[in-house]
Write a protein that holds these residues in place. Structure first.
Motif, PDB file in Angstrom:
ATOM      1  N   UNK A   1      12.072 -10.186 -48.253  1.00 49.76           N
ATOM      2  CA  UNK A   1      12.155 -10.261 -46.789  1.00 49.76           C
ATOM      3  C   UNK A   1      13.943  -9.853 -46.546  1.00 49.76           C
ATOM      4  N   UNK A   2      14.629 -10.219 -47.538  1.00 49.21           N
ATOM      5  CA  UNK A   2      16.072 -10.088 -47.290  1.00 49.21           C
ATOM      6  C   UNK A   2      16.252  -8.548 -47.307  1.00 49.21           C
ATOM      7  N   UNK A   3      15.495  -7.837 -48.080  1.00 51.61           N
ATOM      8  CA  UNK A   3      15.659  -6.211 -48.275  1.00 51.61           C
ATOM      9  C   UNK A   3      14.893  -5.750 -46.970  1.00 51.61           C
ATOM     10  N   UNK A   4      14.004  -6.219 -46.633  1.00 55.16           N
ATOM     11  CA  UNK A   4      13.292  -5.652 -45.288  1.00 55.16           C
ATOM     12  C   UNK A   4      14.333  -5.902 -44.075  1.00 55.16           C
ATOM     13  N   UNK A   5      14.867  -7.141 -43.838  1.00 57.94           N
ATOM     14  CA  UNK A   5      15.848  -7.412 -42.966  1.00 57.94           C
ATOM     15  C   UNK A   5      16.801  -6.561 -42.773  1.00 57.94           C
ATOM     16  N   UNK A   6      17.556  -6.119 -44.114  1.00 58.11           N
ATOM     17  CA  UNK A   6      18.700  -5.252 -44.154  1.00 58.11           C
ATOM     18  C   UNK A   6      18.269  -3.914 -43.858  1.00 58.11           C
ATOM     19  N   UNK A   7      17.094  -3.553 -43.957  1.00 60.25           N
ATOM     20  CA  UNK A   7      16.558  -2.161 -43.244  1.00 60.25           C
ATOM     21  C   UNK A   7      16.577  -2.376 -41.861  1.00 60.25           C
ATOM     22  N   UNK A   8      16.664  -3.564 -41.156  1.00 61.33           N
ATOM     23  CA  UNK A   8      16.434  -3.480 -39.812  1.00 61.33           C
ATOM     24  C   UNK A   8      14.989  -3.763 -39.379  1.00 61.33           C
ATOM     25  N   UNK A   9      14.152  -3.964 -40.208  1.00 62.91           N
ATOM     26  CA  UNK A   9      12.620  -3.970 -39.893  1.00 62.91           C
ATOM     27  C   UNK A   9      12.192  -5.410 -39.294  1.00 62.91           C
ATOM     28  N   UNK A  10      11.446  -5.579 -38.259  1.00 64.94           N
ATOM     29  CA  UNK A  10      11.427  -6.782 -37.670  1.00 64.94           C
ATOM     30  C   UNK A  10       9.900  -7.170 -37.320  1.00 64.94           C
ATOM     31  N   UNK A  11       9.022  -6.033 -37.440  1.00 64.01           N
ATOM     32  CA  UNK A  11       7.676  -6.182 -37.074  1.00 64.01           C
ATOM     33  C   UNK A  11       6.838  -5.546 -38.287  1.00 64.01           C
ATOM     34  N   UNK A  12       5.635  -6.265 -38.554  1.00 65.26           N
ATOM     35  CA  UNK A  12       4.561  -5.602 -39.571  1.00 65.26           C
ATOM     36  C   UNK A  12       4.465  -4.273 -39.257  1.00 65.26           C
ATOM     37  N   UNK A  13       3.981  -3.406 -40.034  1.00 62.46           N
ATOM     38  CA  UNK A  13       3.463  -2.172 -39.954  1.00 62.46           C
ATOM     39  C   UNK A  13       1.998  -2.099 -39.186  1.00 62.46           C
ATOM     40  N   UNK A  14       1.707  -1.207 -38.113  1.00 63.08           N
ATOM     41  CA  UNK A  14       0.265  -1.200 -37.774  1.00 63.08           C
ATOM     42  C   UNK A  14      -0.394  -0.377 -38.511  1.00 63.08           C
TER      43      UNK A  14
END
Length: 556
Positions: free
Chosen positions: A201-214
């Motif tokens: 989650x930390x790496x995902x947040x660092x990339x600015x991703x806030x939603x799951x991919x469709x």
């Protein structure tokens, strides 16, 4: 447990010898008039074969044999919970149901091979669980298995759930060319959703991703963002469950969203709903799209090309921060959290909602899972009717399934007035009481696939052992997905089965090798047309024609 028998290992034999053994193993298959070669034919069990059976057994009735009965059981011995003679489940089945077992214990690593050898040599047990639909087909022609569809009148709990859960079409797909089926599958009230991608989650947040991919393509885009935002990564994604079959879990999860079957769920044939015919799955345009997606990830540098790595290697890469995403499931997320804690890593992880694909956001149709076969010789035993009643209660009644999952109220768990079950504080199971000194399966024998099919079957039981997090994730997936329609099964006759089996293995092996090459780039996707020609040369068209001929025959 009164009587336990350990059988020595059976020496390996050639496939030809096994086939001869199966052909030689035959029986009349019933204790009454078995004149039912058509669908729905029933067999009457006479008094001579009803020893220990209840006269008033019905759906919702607690089974207890009228006198002690012993059933032979081929037991899959799991290394995570090795069988123990003093397990509570054995004690209660003896005291409460009047049932004991004459066990043949087989280690998990040898299970499928030795099960086949024992059946082929005429030594199959009355009860042979942990068998997936389709695995029974090889034993049908030899007469080793009971045509269980003839005996549904003696299984009221199963019959009730087939109707209530709308499983008729899926059970019809189990039928062989004679119109009967020879396996009692595990059944589920809701589709089985466990596998997806787990992320840091930390790496995902660092990339600015806030939603799951469709979609899976969008996940590829997200992996590129994560790779760029976290320069310490070797790869944003490093796959697990890929050492024995290329991207086994991942391709299996992705497949329905591409109108294809891949990985663990790969089959050479795929039913095309539009044409109403089978096509060769491994060279279809849909399968090419599926493989191309992962090739794109590897080619762009976001996916680890090491697709033969062990589970431990994949786990270590994720825990050490060398990857930011890995294939996982609803049980393993707890294992990862513990491994991260042990490594003193302050990392949050979560499961992505399963993405969709070019064919939609889909789940596979079948709600059938690992079940059991019954030896045809069981029909000759005095306690045959009692055996069917026990099976129906244990594996398909609400009471029997709850017992197999949770154990005994007051001993292993408690249940409040609203039906909420709580494990005793000193007993753990998966994420429930994870640090407890005792385990529900290891120390008591419950939550054991030998006695509990489909992880509990009913939605209530399935959710009862889920954490709130997993329960919410499961519901979110089910709400966002469409279940594919049940495809018809082609009922091959004996000659067609023999022809298909000769082609099936070589085609699967060739598709597996090509899939790995295309994904990693060792073979260019520009060679796809040549690959399709190779598959035809190995019998792809012949195999599909065999299936479509059988399908046309059964459709009249």
């Amino acid at each position: 447990m009164k009587n336990t028998r350990m059988r020595a290992a059976v020496a390996a034999v050639s496939l030809t010898t096994l086939a001869l053994g199966l052909a030689a193993c035959s029986t009349d298959g019933g204790s009454g008039d078995d004149d039912g070669a058509t669908e729905g034919a029933a067999v009457t069990i006479d008094d001579e074969h009803s020893v220990g059976a209840m006269d008033d057994f019905a759906a919702g009735t607690t089974f207890k044999a009228t006198e002690p009965v012993e059933f032979s059981l081929m037991y899959r011995d799991h290394p995570n919970y090795p069988v123990k003679e003093d397990w509570s489940i054995f004690q209660h089945l003896e005291s409460d149901q009047n049932v004991t077992f004459d066990r043949t214990d087989i280690p998990l690593a040898d299970w499928d091979q030795k099960k086949a050898l024992l059946i082929g040599s005429g030594e199959g047990s009355e009860l042979m669980p942990v068998t997936y639909p389709g695995q029974e087909t090889q034993f049908v022609s030899g007469g080793a298995l009971l045509p269980v569809s003839d005996y549904l009148d003696y299984m009221p709990n199963l019959s009730e759930k087939i109707e209530k859960w709308d499983l008729t079409a899926e059970f019809d797909n189990l039928r062989q060319d004679d119109g009967k089926y020879y396996i009692l599958p595990g059944i589920r009230e809701i589709p089985d959703v466990q596998y997806t991608v787990m992320v840091n989650e930390q790496m995902w947040s660092k990339a600015g991703i806030t939603e799951d991919p469709a979609t899976w393509d969008e996940l590829g885009d997200d992996l590129k963002k994560v790779q760029d935002a976290n320069p310490g990564l070797d790869y944003a994604f490093s796959d697990r469950w890929t050492d024995t079959q290329t991207n086994g879990a991942l391709l299996n999860t992705m497949g329905p969203n591409y109108a294809a079957a891949g990985g663990w769920g790969y089959n050479n044939t795929w039913y095309d709903q539009d044409s109403g015919k089978f096509v060769f799955n491994g060279s279809s345009d849909a399968y090419k799209q599926l493989v191309s997606t992962l090739h794109g990830w590897v080619d762009s540098g976001v996916m680890d090309p090491e697709i033969t790595q062990s589970d431990d290697q994949a786990k270590q890469k994720f825990v050490s921060g060398k990857s930011a995403a890995v294939t996982s499931n609803t049980q393993e997320i707890t294992v990862y959290r513990q491994a991260l804690a042990d490594a003193k890593k302050d990392v949050d992880v979560r499961l992505l909602t399963i993405p969709g694909g070019p064919a939609g956001s889909n789940l596979p149709a079948s709600r059938l899972s690992s079940g059991l076969m019954i030896s045809s010789k069981a029909a000759e035993d005095p306690h045959f009717k009692a055996l069917l009643q026990y099976i129906d209660w244990q594996y398909y009644s609400d009471e029997g399934m709850e017992f197999a999952q949770w154990g005994v109220d007051g001993e292993t768990y408690s249940k409040d007035g609203s039906g909420v079950r709580t494990l005793n504080d000193d007993i753990g199971y998966n994420a429930i009481n994870a640090d407890a000194p005792k385990k529900l399966n290891t120390d008591f024998g419950y939550s054991n696939g030998v006695f509990l099919l489909a992880n509990g079957s009913s939605q209530d039981l399935l959710e009862s052992v889920m954490s709130d997090e997993v329960k919410e994730w499961t519901r979110a997936v089910l709400e966002s997905k469409e279940v594919l329609p049940v495809a018809p099964a082609a009922r091959l006759d004996e000659m067609e089965l023999e022809q298909a089996s000769l082609l099936d293995t070589q085609l699967k092996d060739a598709v597996e090798a090509a899939t790995a090459g295309f994904i990693t780039g060792q073979r260019s996707l520009d060679e796809w047309d040549a690959y399709v020609t190779e598959m035809d040369g190995l019998g792809a068209t012949q195999l599909v024609d065999t299936y479509n001929t059988a399908l046309a025959r059964q459709e009249g």
